[in-house]
Enzyme design. Structure first.
Site, short mmCIF file in Angstrom:
data_model
loop_
_atom_site.label_atom_id
_atom_site.label_comp_id
_atom_site.label_asym_id
_atom_site.label_seq_id
_atom_site.Cartn_x
_atom_site.Cartn_y
_atom_site.Cartn_z
N ASP A 140 0.12 5.67 0.89
CA ASP A 140 -0.14 6.30 2.50
C ASP A 140 -0.52 5.77 2.64
O ASP A 140 -0.88 4.63 3.41
CB ASP A 140 -1.49 7.42 1.59
CG ASP A 140 -1.39 8.58 2.60
OD1 ASP A 140 -0.16 8.71 2.39
OD2 ASP A 140 -2.16 8.93 2.69
N ASP A 167 0.59 -1.33 0.35
CA ASP A 167 0.02 0.14 -0.22
C ASP A 167 1.04 1.11 0.05
O ASP A 167 2.07 1.25 0.23
CB ASP A 167 -0.66 -0.19 1.25
CG ASP A 167 -1.89 1.48 1.32
OD1 ASP A 167 -2.60 1.28 0.09
OD2 ASP A 167 -2.03 1.65 2.23
#
Length: 311
Positions: free
Chosen positions: A35, A33
């Site tokens: 952020d 992922d």
């Protein structure tokens, strides 16, 4: 090394040193992922660029899976470069908007226009895939559902993050979805995103939830935790789930995504979720909550670096 998934239970254990080194040796494919894992806003997580460079140097395959639908993949690659992550190519980036375009083009093979609630990131990914898009960008500011026009050939409604969301967009989408053959898709179901100063930004899931109530229908979610994003990766790169590690910061999205796809999972504590919450899910009596539990936990992905240095 037998992965935690292969053992049939989620260990939710914090690892370091030799344990990380063994895990890095066992896995060939790393899904990150963005952020909360690699960066927070416009600041890279300390050590994260070096982690990615070192993984690639050791011959690992790296992909990025994000529910953020606001940018084209090319623009994401520019952000990677701007924050010091060198050598990241657009084809390594699988965003919810890009995967939505793939679904509409290659799976649904939609014949007609798509009504989009979302920003230019969503619209541009669809346009690049050759999918015609209709929206409210040409409507007068005082337009209402009573007098505005409706396109006759809308075959799908796609909902993503939209900071210009209006009641008229909701009303139009509701009208289109009265046709049972019109597809109802959501880029993702994220409820909110953190902002500086203890503020939050409502996510795409809020908008799709409103439309679900208005239309009486349920959206098909394309992004995490749906397995479709991983199917996009595996179809293009033929990756083996047993050789993959999913690294994320959100239990209800990233860890569930990994669990749904048969991947080992790692929670990093530089983003949204906390170790305490993971332990609560692990100890919960409801089996469904166990899918939110990570196999491994690290404070930050920079914890990978000492393991590489010991090689």
């Amino acid at each position: 090394m037998a992965g935690a998934f292969a053992l049939g239970f989620k260990q939710c254990r914090k690892i370091g040193g030799s344990q990380i080194r063994s895990l890095l040796r066992a896995k060939d494919v790393f899904l990150f992922d963005c952020d909360g894992v690699l960066w927070n806003g416009e600041a890279a997580v300390t050590g994260a660029p070096k982690v990615l460079r070192t993984l690639l140097k050791h011959g690992k395959h790296v992909f990025f899976v994000t529910n953020n639908c606001t940018k084209l993949r090319e623009n994401y690659a520019k952000k990677f470069s701007r924050l010091g992550f060198t050598g990241v190519r657009p084809e390594q980036i699988f965003s919810s908007s890009y995967c939505s375009a793939l679904y509409l083009r290659d799976v649904a093979r939609v014949q007609g226009q798509v009504f989009v609630i979302g920003g230019e990131g969503v619209r541009n990914e669809l346009r690049q895939a050759g999918i015609p898009v209709v929206g409210d960008e040409d409507e007068a500011p005082d337009a209402t559902i009573f007098h505005c026009g409706l396109a006759s050939d809308v075959r799908a409604v796609l909902v993503g993050h939209d900071d210009k969301f209006t009641f008229l967009k909701l009303a139009k989408a509701s009208c289109y979805l009265r046709n049972p053959e019109c597809l109802f898709l959501a880029t993702d179901a994220d409820p909110w995103h953190p902002l500086p100063g203890e503020r939050i930004l409502p996510g795409s899931g809020c908008l799709s939830a409103a439309l679900e109530v208005a239309s009486g229908r349920k959206a098909m979610v394309i992004g995490k935790p749906s397995p479709f994003m991983f199917e996009c990766i595996s179809s293009q790169f033929s990756v083996d789930p047993a050789q993959c590690l999913m690294v994320g910061d959100r239990l209800e999205t990233d860890m569930l995504f990994g669990s749904n796809c048969g991947l080992d999972t790692m929670l990093t504590l530089t983003g949204i979720s906390h170790m305490k919450t993971a332990q609560e899910y692990k100890d919960c009596d409801h089996p469904a909550n166990h899918s939110f539990v990570p196999d491994y936990v690290v404070d930050t992905i920079a914890d990978f670096l000492p393991a590489f240095e010991e090689d």
